[in-house]
Design a protein around this motif. Structure first.
Motif, PDB file in Angstrom:
ATOM      1  N   SER A   1      52.324  77.100  61.033  1.00  0.00           N
ATOM      2  CA  SER A   1      51.191  76.913  61.941  1.00  0.00           C
ATOM      3  C   SER A   1      50.081  76.116  61.261  1.00  0.00           C
ATOM      4  N   ILE A   2      49.886  76.343  59.958  1.00  0.00           N
ATOM      5  CA  ILE A   2      48.896  75.565  59.201  1.00  0.00           C
ATOM      6  C   ILE A   2      49.308  74.099  59.162  1.00  0.00           C
ATOM      7  N   ALA A   3      50.581  73.850  58.852  1.00  0.00           N
ATOM      8  CA  ALA A   3      51.073  72.473  58.751  1.00  0.00           C
ATOM      9  C   ALA A   3      50.953  71.742  60.082  1.00  0.00           C
ATOM     10  N   GLU A   4      51.274  72.434  61.158  1.00  0.00           N
ATOM     11  CA  GLU A   4      51.200  71.807  62.480  1.00  0.00           C
ATOM     12  C   GLU A   4      49.766  71.428  62.843  1.00  0.00           C
ATOM     13  N   LYS A   5      48.829  72.341  62.597  1.00  0.00           N
ATOM     14  CA  LYS A   5      47.435  72.041  62.914  1.00  0.00           C
ATOM     15  C   LYS A   5      46.895  70.926  62.015  1.00  0.00           C
ATOM     16  N   THR A   6      47.287  70.951  60.754  1.00  0.00           N
ATOM     17  CA  THR A   6      46.827  69.911  59.835  1.00  0.00           C
ATOM     18  C   THR A   6      47.268  68.538  60.315  1.00  0.00           C
TER      19      THR A   6
END
Length: 363
Positions: A48-53
């Motif tokens: 989820s962090i990677a996607e938002k980044t």
């Protein structure tokens, strides 16, 4: 603790708000019970962090769907090899514009893989300017055109994107390590851009690459798996473990930039900061900036003192005033103030006030 303003060229200053959020989430990221440093890169939390980044990065620049965003390791220097390995695509020559030490290093490395046409160079002026495009001599048979948009050491910056209409089948490639996200960018003018994170994006350890999809898939024979852009694109930058914590911090920086008003607002702030410092350098002959006015960097401002014997005293007093990391690169000497996105206007204002006071004391 007294306010410290860090003018380091990289690893560089990060937004205070980002560091505070990272501090608050260090032991427990959003109720997960884990630090981001402990997370599996394939777990739902980090995914989820990677996607938002990536989504925030795409939104900030306006990256179309036909471009892939890659989160890699190896620093921008790894791209000096990866670019020719992936973009030669059956050709044997590449165009390079040489405007400083990082351009020179890119040329030296690419020369291992192909014949380099240095289409323009400012070496004769000690890299204090950028050759205007009417002086470029591009090889139309070259695989791509490479330039460094901002030279961190010499303090020269392209304030324009090269026009390559007459060579529109040749992709434009740019090393944007030290000015990426400092202003709006038309990514569709490029085949590929890359940037090490530690100057204007986040902490050291992460390298961002944005590459047009049609340029993927024909690496040089023998290219290592981890140097093949298509492998990373097919695996969403998860072929191997990416630099997870650096991605997390960089993602916080992207969110900070959006909250600040995006890249148009950031460009206005960066112009304000640069003008404050260059105005002093132009109106106080105690100091000198060697860079041509038209090509001065908004990110890295090199300058010298009229009396070099005062260099150490200048740095000592600057440190005592909370103005740190102002010593110039060892290859050029003098001073250098790096004023990336995260450097507040107040930091530059304080630096200018100190420089005026120091000059008056030693006139």
């Amino acid at each position: 603790m007294n306010q410290i303003y860090n003018f380091s060229a990289g690893p560089a200053v990060l937004p205070k708000e980002v560091l505070q959020q990272a501090r608050d989430e260090m032991l427990d990221w959003q109720g997960s019970g884990m630090s981001v440093m402990e997370m599996s890169h394939r777990g739902k939390e980090f995914m989820s962090i990677a996607e938002k980044t990536e989504n925030d990065f795409r939104e900030l620049i306006g990256i179309p769907e036909n471009y892939k965003v890659l989160f890699l390791q190896g620093g921008a220097s790894s791209q000096f090899s990866m670019v020719p390995m992936n973009l030669l695509r059956g050709k044997t020559k590449a165009n390079y514009i040489n405007t400083g030490q990082w351009s020179t290093k890119a040329i030296e490395e690419a020369n291992r893989y192909c014949t380099i046409n240095v289409a323009a160079s400012s070496a004769k002026t000690n890299f204090t300017c950028i050759p205007t495009q009417d002086k470029w001599h591009l090889d139309p048979e070259a695989a791509y055109i490479h330039y460094t948009s901002n030279e961190t050491i010499g303090g020269v910056e392209f304030h324009w994107i090269p026009e390559i209409d007459s060579h529109n089948d040749i992709p434009l490639v740019a090393d944007m390590s030290s000015d990426i996200l400092s202003r709006p960018l038309d990514i569709t003018r490029f085949g590929l851009i890359y940037a090490g994170a530690q100057k204007n994006l986040g902490p050291a350890g992460l390298t961002l690459v944005v590459v047009r999809e049609d340029l993927l898939g024909q690496p040089l024979t023998g290219t290592p798996t981890l140097y093949d852009y298509q492998i990373h694109a097919q695996n969403d930058s998860m072929y191997n473990t990416p630099p997870t914590y650096a991605m997390y911090i960089t993602g916080l920086v992207f969110a900070w930039l959006k909250n600040k008003g995006g890249l148009m607002m950031m460009e206005k702030i960066n112009i304000t900061k640069a003008n404050l410092l260059y105005d002093l350098l132009d109106h106080n002959d105690f100091y000198h900036c060697p860079v041509a006015k038209s090509d001065r960097s908004r990110m890295n401002v090199p300058f010298t003192l009229r009396n070099p014997a005062l260099n150490e005293e200048f740095l000592k007093q600057a440190d005592n005033n909370g103005l740190i990391q102002l010593k110039g690169h060892r290859s050029v000497g003098g001073m250098r103030a790096s004023i990336y996105n995260a450097m507040p206007v107040e930091g530059v204002t304080k630096l200018v006030a100190f420089m005026n006071e120091f000059a008056s004391q030693h006139a």
